[in-house]
Design a protein around this motif. Structure first.
Motif, mmCIF file in Angstrom:
data_model
loop_
_atom_site.group_PDB
_atom_site.id
_atom_site.type_symbol
_atom_site.label_atom_id
_atom_site.label_comp_id
_atom_site.label_asym_id
_atom_site.label_seq_id
_atom_site.Cartn_x
_atom_site.Cartn_y
_atom_site.Cartn_z
ATOM 1 N N ARG A 66 39.458 20.718 68.109
ATOM 2 C CA ARG A 66 38.316 19.953 68.641
ATOM 3 C C ARG A 66 38.169 20.181 70.149
ATOM 4 N N VAL A 67 39.269 20.166 70.867
ATOM 5 C CA VAL A 67 39.214 20.368 72.323
ATOM 6 C C VAL A 67 38.674 21.760 72.644
ATOM 7 N N ILE A 68 39.190 22.797 71.994
ATOM 8 C CA ILE A 68 38.739 24.169 72.268
ATOM 9 C C ILE A 68 37.280 24.339 71.862
ATOM 10 N N SER A 69 36.868 23.735 70.749
ATOM 11 C CA SER A 69 35.463 23.797 70.344
ATOM 12 C C SER A 69 34.559 23.143 71.382
ATOM 13 N N THR A 70 35.002 22.017 71.917
ATOM 14 C CA THR A 70 34.228 21.334 72.957
ATOM 15 C C THR A 70 34.143 22.189 74.210
ATOM 16 N N VAL A 71 35.250 22.782 74.605
ATOM 17 C CA VAL A 71 35.259 23.640 75.793
ATOM 18 C C VAL A 71 34.326 24.828 75.593
ATOM 19 N N ALA A 72 34.338 25.414 74.397
ATOM 20 C CA ALA A 72 33.446 26.545 74.106
ATOM 21 C C ALA A 72 31.980 26.119 74.208
ATOM 22 N N LYS A 73 31.640 24.961 73.676
ATOM 23 C CA LYS A 73 30.265 24.455 73.759
ATOM 24 C C LYS A 73 29.863 24.190 75.209
ATOM 25 N N ILE A 74 30.791 23.668 75.986
ATOM 26 C CA ILE A 74 30.528 23.389 77.397
ATOM 27 C C ILE A 74 30.286 24.693 78.159
ATOM 28 N N ALA A 75 31.102 25.697 77.894
ATOM 29 C CA ALA A 75 30.920 26.997 78.556
ATOM 30 C C ALA A 75 29.581 27.609 78.174
ATOM 31 N N TYR A 76 29.212 27.486 76.911
ATOM 32 C CA TYR A 76 27.937 28.029 76.429
ATOM 33 C C TYR A 76 26.764 27.320 77.117
ATOM 34 N N GLU A 77 26.843 25.999 77.188
ATOM 35 C CA GLU A 77 25.768 25.232 77.832
ATOM 36 C C GLU A 77 25.683 25.539 79.329
ATOM 37 N N PHE A 78 26.834 25.588 79.997
ATOM 38 C CA PHE A 78 26.864 25.890 81.430
ATOM 39 C C PHE A 78 26.236 27.254 81.691
ATOM 40 N N SER A 79 26.617 28.244 80.881
ATOM 41 C CA SER A 79 26.093 29.592 81.097
ATOM 42 C C SER A 79 24.604 29.682 80.764
ATOM 43 N N GLY A 80 24.123 28.834 79.880
ATOM 44 C CA GLY A 80 22.692 28.790 79.597
ATOM 45 C C GLY A 80 21.908 28.225 80.761
ATOM 46 N N ASN A 81 22.488 27.240 81.439
ATOM 47 C CA ASN A 81 21.845 26.636 82.615
ATOM 48 C C ASN A 81 21.996 27.498 83.862
ATOM 49 N N PHE A 82 23.084 28.246 83.939
ATOM 50 C CA PHE A 82 23.377 29.075 85.109
ATOM 51 C C PHE A 82 23.786 30.482 84.649
ATOM 52 N N PRO A 83 22.865 31.264 84.094
ATOM 53 C CA PRO A 83 23.229 32.552 83.477
ATOM 54 C C PRO A 83 23.767 33.603 84.443
ATOM 55 N N GLN A 84 23.530 33.460 85.730
ATOM 56 C CA GLN A 84 24.022 34.440 86.703
ATOM 57 C C GLN A 84 25.480 34.186 87.091
ATOM 58 N N ARG A 85 26.016 33.055 86.690
ATOM 59 C CA ARG A 85 27.366 32.691 87.105
ATOM 60 C C ARG A 85 28.409 33.221 86.128
ATOM 61 N N ILE A 86 29.579 33.470 86.656
ATOM 62 C CA ILE A 86 30.709 33.977 85.880
ATOM 63 C C ILE A 86 31.686 32.822 85.681
ATOM 64 N N ILE A 87 32.163 32.656 84.460
ATOM 65 C CA ILE A 87 33.122 31.603 84.147
ATOM 66 C C ILE A 87 34.509 32.235 84.067
ATOM 67 N N GLN A 88 35.437 31.679 84.835
ATOM 68 C CA GLN A 88 36.824 32.144 84.824
ATOM 69 C C GLN A 88 37.668 31.148 84.033
ATOM 70 N N ILE A 89 38.509 31.667 83.167
ATOM 71 C CA ILE A 89 39.451 30.833 82.419
ATOM 72 C C ILE A 89 40.845 31.378 82.688
ATOM 73 N N LYS A 90 41.659 30.539 83.330
ATOM 74 C CA LYS A 90 42.981 30.982 83.781
ATOM 75 C C LYS A 90 44.044 30.008 83.265
#
Length: 149
Positions: A66-90
């Motif tokens: 559930r946590v990873i699914s939520t994080v994936a949805k959040i990353a998808y939504e963020f990138s839809g709102n800000f498509p020029q930005r790069i998301i780093q996962i470390k």
């Protein structure tokens, strides 16, 4: 020559789960923190504890999917709102590095539909390959003309 003001820009959200057994539920939080030119954003997540994200705790409450699914949805939504930005996962430790590599490998076909994925081995950046182990990841949203038809 003008000096650029360096500041951290942060977007924070906290999710409090509803449960019949509140003692077994931890609130989860995620935060995007702008790095450098504000094009690169680090996605951090973990349990919400004492007014901050604790990404080192192992809560053992069996909600990783559930946590990873939520994080994936959040990353998808963020990138839809800000498509020029790069998301780093470390990952913060070796255990999470193994977990994140497993998640990317298992879900590569799905993630690759909407994102360009890069992996890092140390400082060396390369196009993601499911057969390799990486220290961190960068995702950026594909534009419609980049998606496979």
């Amino acid at each position: 020559m003008a000096l650029l003001e360096q500041r951290t820009v942060s977007l924070l959200s906290v999710f409090k789960p509803i449960s019949r057994q509140p003692s077994q539920c931890a609130a989860h939080a995620y935060r995007f923190i702008g790095i450098n030119s504000r094009r690169l954003w680090n996605l951090g997540f973990g349990d919400w504890k004492d007014g901050k994200i604790d990404n080192s705790v192992v809560s053992n409450n069996n909600d990783i999917v559930r946590v990873i699914s939520t994080v994936a949805k959040i990353a998808y939504e963020f990138s839809g709102n800000f498509p020029q930005r790069i998301i780093q996962i470390k990952p913060v430790d070796e255990k999470r590095k193994v977990l994140y590599n497993h998640i990317f490998r298992r879900n590569y076909a799905t993630i690759n539909v909407n994102f360009n994925i890069n992996g890092f081995k140390g400082r060396k950046k390369e196009k993601y390959s499911p057969n390799k182990i990486y220290d961190r990841f960068e995702l950026n949203r594909k534009f419609d003309n980049e998606k496979e038809q």
